[in-house]
Motif scaffolding. Structure first.
Motif, PDB file in Angstrom:
ATOM      1  N   UNK A 220       0.824  -1.223   0.000  1.00 39.49           N
ATOM      2  CA  UNK A 220       0.000   0.000   0.000  1.00 39.49           C
ATOM      3  C   UNK A 220       0.850   1.263   0.000  1.00 39.49           C
ATOM      4  N   UNK A 221       1.761   1.318  -0.974  1.00 39.02           N
ATOM      5  CA  UNK A 221       2.612   2.484  -1.139  1.00 39.02           C
ATOM      6  C   UNK A 221       2.259   3.195  -2.443  1.00 39.02           C
ATOM      7  N   UNK A 222       2.193   4.528  -2.384  1.00 38.83           N
ATOM      8  CA  UNK A 222       2.015   5.361  -3.561  1.00 38.83           C
ATOM      9  C   UNK A 222       3.227   6.266  -3.697  1.00 38.83           C
ATOM     10  N   UNK A 223       3.757   6.361  -4.915  1.00 37.76           N
ATOM     11  CA  UNK A 223       4.926   7.193  -5.175  1.00 37.76           C
ATOM     12  C   UNK A 223       4.653   8.093  -6.371  1.00 37.76           C
ATOM     13  N   UNK A 224       5.217   9.297  -6.338  1.00 35.65           N
ATOM     14  CA  UNK A 224       5.104  10.234  -7.454  1.00 35.65           C
ATOM     15  C   UNK A 224       6.411  10.995  -7.563  1.00 35.65           C
ATOM     16  N   UNK A 225       6.798  11.444  -8.762  1.00 34.01           N
ATOM     17  CA  UNK A 225       8.030  12.244  -8.884  1.00 34.01           C
ATOM     18  C   UNK A 225       7.960  13.507  -8.031  1.00 34.01           C
ATOM     19  N   UNK A 240      -5.169  13.015  -3.950  1.00 31.32           N
ATOM     20  CA  UNK A 240      -5.048  11.568  -3.774  1.00 31.32           C
ATOM     21  C   UNK A 240      -4.183  11.228  -2.566  1.00 31.32           C
ATOM     22  N   UNK A 241      -3.010  11.850  -2.462  1.00 36.27           N
ATOM     23  CA  UNK A 241      -2.107  11.523  -1.365  1.00 36.27           C
ATOM     24  C   UNK A 241      -2.729  11.881  -0.013  1.00 36.27           C
ATOM     25  N   UNK A 242      -3.391  13.028   0.055  1.00 36.54           N
ATOM     26  CA  UNK A 242      -4.008  13.425   1.328  1.00 36.54           C
ATOM     27  C   UNK A 242      -5.087  12.436   1.734  1.00 36.54           C
ATOM     28  N   UNK A 243      -5.905  12.035   0.779  1.00 36.64           N
ATOM     29  CA  UNK A 243      -6.993  11.098   1.081  1.00 36.64           C
ATOM     30  C   UNK A 243      -6.444   9.701   1.360  1.00 36.64           C
ATOM     31  N   UNK A 244      -5.503   9.238   0.538  1.00 36.96           N
ATOM     32  CA  UNK A 244      -4.983   7.881   0.675  1.00 36.96           C
ATOM     33  C   UNK A 244      -4.280   7.677   2.011  1.00 36.96           C
ATOM     34  N   UNK A 245      -3.574   8.698   2.482  1.00 40.98           N
ATOM     35  CA  UNK A 245      -2.897   8.565   3.773  1.00 40.98           C
ATOM     36  C   UNK A 245      -3.908   8.338   4.892  1.00 40.98           C
ATOM     37  N   UNK A 246      -5.077   8.956   4.779  1.00 42.57           N
ATOM     38  CA  UNK A 246      -6.115   8.740   5.790  1.00 42.57           C
ATOM     39  C   UNK A 246      -6.697   7.327   5.711  1.00 42.57           C
ATOM     40  N   UNK A 247      -6.517   6.689   4.550  1.00 43.94           N
ATOM     41  CA  UNK A 247      -7.004   5.319   4.377  1.00 43.94           C
ATOM     42  C   UNK A 247      -5.920   4.278   4.660  1.00 43.94           C
ATOM     43  N   UNK A 248      -4.780   4.738   5.162  1.00 41.13           N
ATOM     44  CA  UNK A 248      -3.736   3.800   5.546  1.00 41.13           C
ATOM     45  C   UNK A 248      -2.663   3.541   4.512  1.00 41.13           C
ATOM     46  N   UNK A 250       0.753   4.569   2.374  1.00 41.90           N
ATOM     47  CA  UNK A 250       1.975   5.338   2.621  1.00 41.90           C
ATOM     48  C   UNK A 250       2.366   6.047   1.326  1.00 41.90           C
ATOM     49  N   UNK A 251       2.307   7.370   1.365  1.00 41.50           N
ATOM     50  CA  UNK A 251       2.475   8.182   0.156  1.00 41.50           C
ATOM     51  C   UNK A 251       3.739   9.022   0.258  1.00 41.50           C
TER      52      UNK A 251
END
Length: 307
Positions: A220-225, A240-248, A250-251
């Protein structure tokens, strides 16, 4: 009225009237800087369920872009009011998603008064298909580089004060998109759907021609340049990163090479209107659909409605 006809509202840039414009009538004068020099800024928003998605972030970037071009900062209240009027008219006509574009130019050379308007129009069929079927991409240098050692680049590209290098517009979403469109035409002529820019010196992944690159990795990792310099900060990626972090999830913004895209669980191009488009191949190397494709797609769509 035909549901495919655009809805256009003119915004007086220094405050005052907001008026509906007949799309069958001309709007821009021959000496407007948008036409003669591509001198202006824009934002593209998704209209979904009768609401502009990610509105706050778009307004912040719109105002930052105007500052970088030394345009008077657009009034958030006026632009949001005009947008809501346009959206009300659109939703009374159709329940379909719409593409909303804010355009703000330096205006006519003869008057020096900026031009500003909002347009709502249907989403292109190609975009809708790509949401579902994904895209094959080619990698390519952008064709120019940004000297990030110049004073002021860090501040400018993050949307802060343009001093002491006020000519830098790499952090602004400007109307000068001819090179991006040429890159897409070149990619399509070679059988690809889209482009991911890379730094030719380091191999670092930058961004898509009109999108932000997201890599989904295991656990459950998200990466962006890393944004800044040659990478425009993305409003959809930020949401996306703000919301995804609240869903657990790791961004993290991190420098990546093409190899790190190829060994990811999945790669996505995200942007306001296209939303979430999975990359199905990079330079001919297939990227199979991951087991969590539906979960990732739902995550990105939910992020745009999280505010």
């Amino acid at each position: 009225m035909d549901s495919t006809s655009p809805v256009i509202y003119v915004v007086e840039p220094y405050g005052g009237s907001i008026r509906r414009h007949n799309p069958a009538l001309p709007l821009i004068f021959w000496d407007d800087a948008a036409v003669t020099r591509g001198d202006g800024v824009f934002e593209t928003l998704l209209i979904r369920d009768g609401h502009p998605a990610n509105l706050r972030r778009h307004m912040e970037r719109f105002q930052a872009s105007a500052r970088l071009l030394d345009l008077r900062e657009p009034s958030a209240d006026d632009w949001i009011d005009a947008t809501r009027q346009a959206v009300e008219e659109w939703t009374a006509r159709t329940g379909e998603d719409a593409k909303c574009v804010w355009t703000y130019t330096r205006g006519r050379e003869s008057t020096g008064i900026p031009s500003a308007w909002i347009t709502l129009s249907p989403i292109n069929e190609r975009v809708l298909r790509q949401r579902e079927s994904g895209v094959s991409v080619m990698t390519s240098p952008r064709g120019f580089t940004i000297d990030t050692s110049l004073p002021g680049v860090d501040e400018a590209t993050e949307g802060g004060s343009p001093e002491p290098a006020p000519w830098l517009t790499v952090g602004a979403k400007t109307l000068n998109y001819a090179a991006n469109m040429a890159a897409l035409r070149h990619a399509r002529s070679r059988g690809f759907d889209d482009v991911i820019y890379i730094d030719p010196g380091t191999g670092r992944v930058l961004e898509g021609a009109t999108s932000t690159v997201i890599a989904v990795r295991k656990e459950r990792k998200l990466r962006t340049p890393v944004p800044g310099g040659e990478v425009l900060p993305g409003t959809t990626q930020a949401a996306l990163f703000e919301y995804a972090e609240r869903q657990g999830w790791r961004c993290r913004a991190k420098d990546m090479t093409v190899e790190r895209l190829l060994d990811a669980e999945s790669v996505w191009l995200v942007s306001s209107v296209r939303v979430a488009t999975r990359v199905t191949a990079i330079d001919g190397h297939p990227l199979p659909a991951p087991a969590n494709e539906a979960e990732v797609r739902e995550l990105i769509n939910a992020a745009l409605g999280a505010e």
